[in-house]
Design a protein around this motif. Structure first.
Motif, mmCIF file in Angstrom:
data_model
loop_
_atom_site.group_PDB
_atom_site.id
_atom_site.type_symbol
_atom_site.label_atom_id
_atom_site.label_comp_id
_atom_site.label_asym_id
_atom_site.label_seq_id
_atom_site.Cartn_x
_atom_site.Cartn_y
_atom_site.Cartn_z
ATOM 1 N N ALA A 34 0.831 -1.211 0.000
ATOM 2 C CA ALA A 34 0.000 0.000 0.000
ATOM 3 C C ALA A 34 0.865 1.260 0.000
ATOM 4 C CB ALA A 34 -0.940 -0.004 1.198
ATOM 5 N N GLU A 35 1.930 1.264 0.802
ATOM 6 C CA GLU A 35 2.827 2.422 0.839
ATOM 7 C C GLU A 35 3.553 2.597 -0.490
ATOM 8 O OE1 GLU A 35 4.067 2.329 5.571
ATOM 9 O OE2 GLU A 35 5.111 1.018 4.151
ATOM 10 N N PHE A 36 4.001 1.491 -1.037
ATOM 11 C CA PHE A 36 4.697 1.512 -2.326
ATOM 12 C C PHE A 36 3.764 2.049 -3.408
ATOM 13 C CE2 PHE A 36 6.993 -1.236 -5.683
ATOM 14 C CZ PHE A 36 8.022 -0.326 -5.837
ATOM 15 N N ALA A 37 2.531 1.544 -3.416
ATOM 16 C CA ALA A 37 1.543 1.990 -4.403
ATOM 17 C C ALA A 37 1.280 3.491 -4.274
ATOM 18 C CB ALA A 37 0.243 1.209 -4.223
ATOM 19 N N GLU A 38 1.167 3.960 -3.048
ATOM 20 C CA GLU A 38 0.906 5.387 -2.822
ATOM 21 C C GLU A 38 2.057 6.236 -3.369
ATOM 22 O OE1 GLU A 38 0.278 8.487 0.871
ATOM 23 O OE2 GLU A 38 -0.303 6.399 1.153
ATOM 24 N N ARG A 39 3.273 5.823 -3.106
ATOM 25 C CA ARG A 39 4.437 6.567 -3.608
ATOM 26 C C ARG A 39 4.520 6.534 -5.127
ATOM 27 N NH1 ARG A 39 9.503 5.541 0.510
ATOM 28 N NH2 ARG A 39 8.354 6.010 2.422
ATOM 29 N N MET A 40 4.050 5.423 -5.708
ATOM 30 C CA MET A 40 4.062 5.292 -7.172
ATOM 31 C C MET A 40 2.894 6.026 -7.818
ATOM 32 S SD MET A 40 4.978 1.234 -7.589
ATOM 33 C CE MET A 40 4.529 1.240 -9.328
ATOM 34 N N GLY A 41 1.844 6.284 -7.037
ATOM 35 C CA GLY A 41 0.653 6.919 -7.590
ATOM 36 C C GLY A 41 -0.252 5.935 -8.310
#
Length: 106
Positions: A34-41
């Motif tokens: 989830a954090e990775f996805a958020e940073r990737m947009g």
């Protein structure tokens, strides 16, 4: 309309290896999907697809992941040395060139 390329067994293996390495790099940075996805947009399900090596993941998604992981500087090294292409160019001469668009120099 998006179509997926038909990949050979060897190509699928390479895709799986790449996806496993992306996952490992994320875990080493102690990021959840989830954090990775958020940073990737992107959505978390996109990260799941990327880490499972699903062929339909876009190159822009992979680029975004590599950027978040800090690999942007190394992308230019991917084809910096192209001995096969250089050999072919010498043997046959250049047949096509991107004269209008040029070639990016990472």
């Amino acid at each position: 309309m998006q179509t997926n390329a038909i990949l050979s067994t060897e190509e699928l293996g390479s895709l799986r290896l790449l996806s496993e390495r992306v996952r490992l790099a994320r875990l080493r940075r102690n990021l959840t999907q989830a954090e990775f996805a958020e940073r990737m947009g992107v959505r978390r399900l996109t990260v799941v697809s990327l880490e499972k090596g699903r062929p339909g993941v876009t190159i822009s998604t992979l680029l975004k992941a590599l950027t978040v992981l800090g690999y942007t500087e190394r992308l230019g090294d991917l084809l910096a040395s192209d001995p096969i292409g250089e050999e072919m160019e010498i043997a046959t001469g250049r047949k096509r060139a991107g004269g209008r668009y040029g070639v990016a120099d990472f």
